[in-house]
Scaffold this active site. Structure first.
Site, PDB file in Angstrom:
ATOM      1  N   GLY A  21       0.824  -1.203   0.000  1.00 35.64           N
ATOM      2  CA  GLY A  21       0.000   0.000   0.000  1.00 35.64           C
ATOM      3  C   GLY A  21       0.851   1.242   0.000  1.00 35.64           C
ATOM      4  O   GLY A  21       1.987   1.244   0.473  1.00 35.64           O
ATOM      5  N   GLY A  24      -0.235   9.427   0.123  1.00 36.44           N
ATOM      6  CA  GLY A  24       0.460  10.655   0.459  1.00 36.44           C
ATOM      7  C   GLY A  24       1.234  10.562   1.757  1.00 36.44           C
ATOM      8  O   GLY A  24       2.220  11.268   1.965  1.00 36.44           O
ATOM      9  N   PHE A  25       0.807   9.643   2.670  1.00 33.00           N
ATOM     10  CA  PHE A  25       1.468   9.494   3.964  1.00 33.00           C
ATOM     11  C   PHE A  25       2.799   8.775   3.847  1.00 33.00           C
ATOM     12  O   PHE A  25       3.699   8.972   4.653  1.00 33.00           O
ATOM     13  CB  PHE A  25       0.561   8.715   4.923  1.00 33.00           C
ATOM     14  CG  PHE A  25       0.358   7.283   4.509  1.00 33.00           C
ATOM     15  CD1 PHE A  25       1.206   6.284   4.930  1.00 33.00           C
ATOM     16  CD2 PHE A  25      -0.684   6.940   3.666  1.00 33.00           C
ATOM     17  CE1 PHE A  25       1.025   4.966   4.532  1.00 33.00           C
ATOM     18  CE2 PHE A  25      -0.877   5.639   3.261  1.00 33.00           C
ATOM     19  CZ  PHE A  25      -0.014   4.644   3.692  1.00 33.00           C
ATOM     20  N   GLY A  26       2.931   7.873   2.879  1.00 32.20           N
ATOM     21  CA  GLY A  26       4.130   7.052   2.766  1.00 32.20           C
ATOM     22  C   GLY A  26       3.805   5.697   2.179  1.00 32.20           C
ATOM     23  O   GLY A  26       2.974   5.581   1.265  1.00 32.20           O
ATOM     24  N   ASP A 141      -9.915   9.538  12.839  1.00 32.76           N
ATOM     25  CA  ASP A 141      -9.913   9.142  11.431  1.00 32.76           C
ATOM     26  C   ASP A 141     -10.573   7.776  11.281  1.00 32.76           C
ATOM     27  O   ASP A 141     -10.071   6.902  10.591  1.00 32.76           O
ATOM     28  CB  ASP A 141      -8.490   9.115  10.886  1.00 32.76           C
ATOM     29  CG  ASP A 141      -8.458   9.173   9.354  1.00 32.76           C
ATOM     30  OD1 ASP A 141      -9.488   9.539   8.763  1.00 32.76           O
ATOM     31  OD2 ASP A 141      -7.416   8.848   8.769  1.00 32.76           O
TER      32      ASP A 141
END
Length: 441
Positions: A21, A24-26, A141
């Site tokens: 996966g 934008g987070f990594g 979240d």
């Protein structure tokens, strides 16, 4: 300086790396721990998006929230990623959840799971959130992609990148960040106010929307962009409960009552997670065999999904039917309001295309040929960009995010990235588009 607890692991401990996966987070990798003999997940965060201090905060939140229904952290990763050059990367090493997330399950099943599994998922998420709040933590979240599933489809909460010490549980004068985390479709009406400071009722509202999503087998408001949600949610609109009107299932009425109480407009009227647990516990099947049969039914379906001969062996046509059959909201309307729908000007019904075994060249051609249609109809632009990750330059990301409408965002994405990105970028965009807007492809 913040420090990470638990042991630090490097490349000498891990093998058989596989990227599972990114966004934008990594990145998230699956790797086999050589000494333990089982797979783990390694989450690597972009330094520009999540600096080391934030990584420490997320790890510490995971440790504080450690329980049966929250993803377990094994330690910290520090090393050079395979094919990633010589730079040292920092990350979190945690449980690997074989069955993905509730979101990926919905996509594979093309609808909701059997009701016994719906009720168990509702209960397990409530248990995890109740424990989280008992530790003076919030998630902020809570959504289908952050509810992960193990091999037996048991749920665990994940992604505490937005978790904060609960301001409603503190008596100090500590300043808050003022950040509003979470996906906008799961945010409560008060969170759209610029001065909002998150409290536990934020998570309870998100849980209510999540319950609807689990039971309906789809995302709420499929064609609504941020601006539409920001406008309509404070006015009282919610996902349509009438999609369950034709469904007969013991406990469904209680589940609908719980979700509507959780998404109440007033934060003070929403139940605590302790109260939610009391409700969901009573929804669990009285006979254990019911949940065992439901899990077995879903696992068999998942095996058929990945089998290359599954379509040929299923001559009855039942393979493509949902495992339960509530009336599904269509993607050509925005399902707002408990008793209403707000129609959109989308024309995506006419935009259905064959997708049989397309290679990168075919996908890139589709993206080029259908520029006008995609600019008109794609609403989940930022979610797609998150999946593209580093393919979208940071400056371009900020420019697109600042655009007011989804059409402006899509137009900027074409002009700044897709036009000059080549086949690989366009193919990645196509794959993300297929995930978020399957009817457009």
């Amino acid at each position: 300086m913040a420090t990470l607890s638990h042991k630090t692991f490097g490349n000498e401990s891990l093998e058989k790396w596989e990227l599972v996966g990114h966004g934008g987070f990594g990145y998230v990798y699956k790797a086999r721990h050589k000494g333990w003999g089982f797979d783990v997940a390694v989450k690597i965060l972009h330094e520009s998006v999540c600096p080391f201090k934030a990584l420490c905060e997320e790890a510490n939140c995971m440790d504080m929230a450690s329980c049966e229904f929250v993803l377990r952290r094994y330690g910290t990763y520090q090393g050079c990623l395979p094919d990633g050059g010589t730079s040292i990367q920092q990350g979190i090493m945690m449980e690997f959840m074989e069955r993905g997330s509730v979101q990926s399950l919905q996509k594979k099943l093309s609808g909701p799971p059997p009701w016994p599994l719906v009720f168990r998922l509702a209960h397990q998420v409530a248990l995890g959130m109740n424990f989280l709040h008992s530790q003076n933590l919030m998630h902020q979240d809570l959504k289908p992609s952050n509810v992960l599933l193990n091999s037996d489809l048991n749920a665990k909460l994940a992604d505490f990148g937005l978790a904060r010490v609960s301001t409603s549980a503190l008596n100090s004068n500590t300043e808050t960040t003022g950040e509003i985390g979470g996906s906008y479709k799961y945010m409560p009406p008060e969170a759209f106010e610029p001065s909002y400071e998150p409290v536990r009722a934020f998570d309870v509202y998100s849980y209510g929307i999540l319950l609807w999503s689990i039971a309906a087998g789809t995302e709420p408001y499929p064609m609504a962009d941020y601006a539409r949600v920001e406008l309509r949610i404070p006015l009282g609109d919610r996902p349509l409960s009438k999609v369950f009107d034709q469904v007969k299932a013991d406990g469904l009425e209680e589940l609908i009552d719980l979700m509507t109480r959780c998404w109440d407009h007033s934060p003070l009227e929403r139940p605590t997670f302790k109260k939610c647990v009391e409700v969901t516990e009573n929804l669990l099947p009285k006979q254990p065999q019911e949940i065992h049969d439901a899990v077995g039914q879903v696992l068999k379906r998942l095996v058929q999904t990945v089998s290359p001969t599954s379509n040929r062996s299923n001559t009855s046509g039942a393979f493509n039917a949902p495992l339960q059959t509530p009336e599904q909201p269509t993607n050509d309307s925005v399902d707002f309001g408990r008793f209403q729908k707000i129609e959109t000007s989308s024309t995506q019904d006419s935009a259905c295309y064959s997708t049989k075994r397309m290679n990168n060249k075919d996908k890139a051609k589709f993206v080029d040929d259908n520029r006008a249609m995609l600019i008109q109809n794609v609403s989940e632009v930022m979610a797609i960009i998150e999946e593209l990750g580093d393919m979208v330059h940071g400056e371009t990301y900020s420019l697109i995010d600042a655009k007011a409408t989804s059409r402006e965002k899509m137009r900027a994405l074409y002009d700044r990235t897709l036009r000059s990105g080549g086949e690989q970028v366009k193919a990645a965009f196509y794959d993300a588009l297929k995930s978020h807007h399957p009817r457009l492809v």
